[in-house]
Structure formats: structure tokens, C-alpha cells
Design an enzyme around this catalytic site. Structure first.
Site, PDB file in Angstrom:
ATOM      1  N   LYS A  53      40.807  40.801  41.784  1.00  0.00           N
ATOM      2  CA  LYS A  53      40.855  42.172  42.369  1.00  0.00           C
ATOM      3  C   LYS A  53      39.281  42.439  42.509  1.00  0.00           C
ATOM      4  O   LYS A  53      39.007  43.287  43.446  1.00  0.00           O
ATOM      5  CB  LYS A  53      41.618  43.148  41.334  1.00  0.00           C
ATOM      6  CG  LYS A  53      43.018  42.992  41.272  1.00  0.00           C
ATOM      7  CD  LYS A  53      43.710  43.798  40.564  1.00  0.00           C
ATOM      8  CE  LYS A  53      45.309  43.421  40.481  1.00  0.00           C
ATOM      9  NZ  LYS A  53      46.252  44.377  39.431  1.00  0.00           N
ATOM     10  N   GLN A  97      45.066  47.312  33.710  1.00  0.00           N
ATOM     11  CA  GLN A  97      46.007  46.009  34.056  1.00  0.00           C
ATOM     12  C   GLN A  97      46.912  46.080  32.908  1.00  0.00           C
ATOM     13  O   GLN A  97      46.817  46.270  31.755  1.00  0.00           O
ATOM     14  CB  GLN A  97      44.932  44.814  33.955  1.00  0.00           C
ATOM     15  CG  GLN A  97      45.926  43.627  34.476  1.00  0.00           C
ATOM     16  CD  GLN A  97      46.404  43.484  35.675  1.00  0.00           C
ATOM     17  OE1 GLN A  97      45.727  44.220  36.751  1.00  0.00           O
ATOM     18  NE2 GLN A  97      47.082  42.696  36.131  1.00  0.00           N
ATOM     19  N   ASP A 120      47.359  52.440  41.414  1.00  0.00           N
ATOM     20  CA  ASP A 120      48.666  51.433  41.211  1.00  0.00           C
ATOM     21  C   ASP A 120      49.980  52.181  41.825  1.00  0.00           C
ATOM     22  O   ASP A 120      50.840  51.632  41.928  1.00  0.00           O
ATOM     23  CB  ASP A 120      48.787  51.026  39.745  1.00  0.00           C
ATOM     24  CG  ASP A 120      48.257  49.782  39.176  1.00  0.00           C
ATOM     25  OD1 ASP A 120      48.222  48.815  40.204  1.00  0.00           O
ATOM     26  OD2 ASP A 120      47.660  49.675  37.989  1.00  0.00           O
TER      27      ASP A 120
HETATM   28  N1  L34 Z   1      48.387  47.876  36.373  1.00  0.00           N
HETATM   29  N2  L34 Z   1      49.350  45.740  36.236  1.00  0.00           N
HETATM   30  C1  L34 Z   1      48.794  46.607  36.930  1.00  0.00           C
HETATM   31  N3  L34 Z   1      48.830  46.545  38.303  1.00  0.00           N
HETATM   32  C2  L34 Z   1      49.250  45.647  38.906  1.00  0.00           C
HETATM   33  O1  L34 Z   1      49.325  45.352  40.267  1.00  0.00           O
HETATM   34  C3  L34 Z   1      49.500  44.539  38.068  1.00  0.00           C
HETATM   35  N4  L34 Z   1      50.007  43.156  38.511  1.00  0.00           N
HETATM   36  C4  L34 Z   1      51.040  42.594  37.891  1.00  0.00           C
HETATM   37  C5  L34 Z   1      50.610  42.356  36.397  1.00  0.00           C
HETATM   38  N5  L34 Z   1      50.272  43.550  35.749  1.00  0.00           N
HETATM   39  C6  L34 Z   1      49.554  44.599  36.544  1.00  0.00           C
HETATM   40  C7  L34 Z   1      49.298  42.097  39.176  1.00  0.00           C
HETATM   41  O2  L34 Z   1      48.209  42.466  39.823  1.00  0.00           O
HETATM   42  C8  L34 Z   1      51.204  41.033  38.651  1.00  0.00           C
HETATM   43  N6  L34 Z   1      49.943  41.067  39.400  1.00  0.00           N
HETATM   44  C9  L34 Z   1      49.383  40.080  40.050  1.00  0.00           C
HETATM   45  C10 L34 Z   1      48.589  40.113  41.072  1.00  0.00           C
HETATM   46  C11 L34 Z   1      47.928  39.071  41.788  1.00  0.00           C
HETATM   47  C12 L34 Z   1      48.645  37.862  41.696  1.00  0.00           C
HETATM   48  C13 L34 Z   1      49.282  37.612  40.934  1.00  0.00           C
HETATM   49  C14 L34 Z   1      49.888  38.828  39.991  1.00  0.00           C
HETATM   50  C15 L34 Z   1      47.996  36.560  42.387  1.00  0.00           C
HETATM   51  O3  L34 Z   1      47.128  36.667  43.061  1.00  0.00           O
HETATM   52  N7  L34 Z   1      48.481  35.450  42.346  1.00  0.00           N
HETATM   53  C16 L34 Z   1      48.205  34.508  42.837  1.00  0.00           C
HETATM   54  C17 L34 Z   1      48.002  33.036  41.885  1.00  0.00           C
HETATM   55  C18 L34 Z   1      46.986  33.415  41.026  1.00  0.00           C
HETATM   56  C19 L34 Z   1      46.805  32.298  40.042  1.00  0.00           C
HETATM   57  O4  L34 Z   1      46.573  31.284  40.350  1.00  0.00           O
HETATM   58  O5  L34 Z   1      47.069  32.578  38.801  1.00  0.00           O
HETATM   59  C20 L34 Z   1      49.208  34.063  44.149  1.00  0.00           C
HETATM   60  O6  L34 Z   1      48.907  33.084  44.974  1.00  0.00           O
HETATM   61  O7  L34 Z   1      50.535  34.200  43.783  1.00  0.00           O
END
Ligand code: L34
Length: 283
Positions: A53, A97, A120
């Protein structure tokens, strides 16, 4: 074989648009949107998400501050920090988060964030706006999902949509957004007894459970659009809630993991940060 909806590619386009808007805002306001992300504890997955982020903010020309706090921070201390950020004119978005350690009441923390800085969209007033179909900050993951669905050009009106999962962050809000687009929406969850039957009837299936490969090919209607919100670690690999290899043979469109909903969550967060900036600065 279904087409892959690449969150990776789509999020790049959105981020480029965000960057252009930030340039224009800088010109107009002599400042740029500033997002503050608070991470409590050391969870490696959470750390990787908040780092992503921060990087995305900076790349879009926005200001970003990552505040890392010890697992042992008290609820009182965290609430005091949020009050301080609410009062800070230089801050436009505050994101805590999740999940938080057990000794901290997540609802209390979310409620403490000023509505206009709630990037959020988790504050009760923003939740209410989604439910009433009014303008408000949409939670980033559901917003990203709707952008992906939109990108396919498929009409949601009259379609049957199944959302698996009833979390406040994804399941409930995405169901409301699908409803707003005139889909007929069903929400399934851990106590649902006829999941396969419901799934086989779904033109649009959103899986947001957090259980690796729980949606298999035999549960998918031919030509369905499949959105996979799961990010699960399975044998050191990142996999979704959907068995992608099987499901892609039946779906018309399907999102991959990684590179699907995750990157769209981050792109939507940037869009929300601009929205918060505008609410605060154009008062
Ligand atoms: N307050 N908490 C708050 N806001 C959010 O919007 C989140 N979330 C969830 C967990 N807690 C939170 C996230 O940001 C899940 N989440 C999130 C964000 C980004 C990705 C996954 C979950 C992401 O970029 N995933 C990548 C892979 C990342 C890796 O390699 O670990 C993808 O391509 O899916």
C-alpha cells in the site's frame, strides 16, 4: 476456457489514472493526499500488504506514512493515536490494518476514525451509506471487485449472484453492491447446507471465505463469472478459495490469485484516498 480478469493489469491502469489526478490536485491545492497506515504487530502477511500500500501511494505521487506499533500497544494508546491523526490537517486518510491483537476492540478503533478519513470505508456511517445506496467511501476490496466485474462488460441486472462469506470487510458489502446493480443476491456461509446447489445456480460467484480451493469445478455453472477473494498459503504457494485450474474450464471470466483481487484492493484504496482528500480539502 474462461478469460482471466487480470487485477494486475487493471490495477496498473487505475494507478496511472490516480497518478494523473494527484498531479492535478497538487497543482490546485499545493499539496497531495496523505495516507497514514497503522500496523500493529509483526504478522508477515499484514506487513507485506501494508508495504504494498505504501509503495503504491508513493508511486502515485501521494504521501504515505507507515506507523508500526508493537503488539503490546494498549487500546487506549491506539485510540489516542487515531485522535491525533484525526486532528492532523496534514493527514487525509487513516487505515488501521486488520486483524488487530485480541486485547483491542476492532469496532472501537474503526469507530474512532473520522468519517472523512476512513479510507477503508469501515466506519458505521460509511457502512450505512453502502446499505442505503448513498454516496460514501466504499471498502476497497468490494470496490475493486465491482471494477473488475465492470471491466468484463457483462450485465449484472437480473443475474443470480452468490457471495460465499459474510465478513464485514468483503461478503456483506459486496452483496450490497451487487444488489445495487440489480443482481439477485444470495449470501452463503459456514452454516449453509446446500452450497453446491446454490453455487451451480450462480451466474456470478464471489468466494471470500479464506479456505484454500474450497470452490471446485463441479460447483461452477457453465459460463459463470468467478471472483476469487481468497489469499491462502498452501504448501508455500499463494492460492485462492477457488480451484483455479479446474474452475477456469467452466467459467466465462475468472480472477487469478495472486494478481487478481489483491492488487485491485490496493488500487481502490488509492482512489479512496483521493476521495477523502477532496472531502477534507474542498470544504
Ligand atoms: N484495514 N485491513 C484493512 N483494510 C484492508 O483493505 C485489509 N485487507 C485485507 C486484510 N486486512 C485489511 C487488505 O489490504 C486483505 N488485504 C489485502 C491487500 C492486498 C493483497 C491481499 C490482501 C495483495 O496485494 N495480494 C497479492 C499477493 C500478495 C502476496 O504475495 O502476499 C495478490 O496478488 O493477491
Amino acid at each position: 476456457m474462461g478469460q482471466i480478469i487480470s487485477g494486475k493489469e487493471l490495477s496498473k491502469e487505475i494507478r496511472a489514472q490516480v497518478k494523473e489526478r494527484v498531479t492535478a490536485l497538487k497543482e490546485q491545492y499545493q499539496k497531495v493526499p496523505h495516507l497514514v497506515v497503522i500496523l500493529v504487530g509483526e504478522d508477515p502477511a499484514s506487513l507485506s500488504y501494508v508495504t504494498a500500500k505504501e509503495r503504491a501511494c508513493l508511486k502515485a505521487g501521494m504521501k504515505s506514512t507507515l506507523m508500526r506499533k508493537e503488539e503490546t500497544i494498549t487500546e487506549e494508546e491506539l485510540l489516542a493515536l487515531i485522535t491525533q491523526l484525526n486532528n492532523d490537517q496534514d493527514v487525509h486518510g487513516v487505515l488501521v490494518q486488520l486483524p488487530l491483537p485480541k486485547h483491542i476492540d476492532e469496532n472501537k478503533v474503526i469507530n474512532a476514525i473520522q468519517k472523512e478519513k476512513d479510507v477503508d470505508g469501515f466506519h458505521p456511517l460509511n457502512v450505512a451509506a453502502v446499505h442505503l445506496g448513498e454516496k460514501g467511501i466504499l471498502p476497497a476490496t468490494p470496490k475493486g471487485i465491482m471494477t473488475m466485474l465492470n471491466s468484463t462488460g457483462i450485465e449484472l441486472k437480473g443475474k443470480s449472484a452468490l457471495v460465499i462469506g459474510r465478513s464485514n470487510i468483503v461478503g456483506k458489502p459486496v452483496a450490497m453492491l451487487l444488489l445495487k446493480e440489480h443482481a439477485t443476491v444470495t449470501i452463503a456461509h459456514s452454516r449453509t447446507t446446500n452450497l453446491k446447489e446454490l453455487a451451480l445456480n450462480a451466474d456470478v460467484l464471489v468466494a471470500a471465505v479464506g479456505r484454500a480451493h474450497m470452490v471446485t469445478a463441479d460447483m461452477i455453472k457453465d459460463g459463470a463469472v468467478v471472483i476469487d477473494v481468497g489469499v491462502n498459503r498452501l504448501d508455500d504457494k499463494l492460492v485462492g478459495d477457488v480451484d483455479f485450474d479446474g474452475a477456469k474450464e467452466k467459467a466465462s471470466f475468472i480472477t487469478p490469485v495472486p494478481g487478481g483481487v489483491g492488487p485491485m484492493t490496493i488500487a481502490s484504496l488509492l482512489e479512496n484516498t483521493i476521495e477523502c482528500f477532496l472531502m477534507l480539502e474542498s470544504k
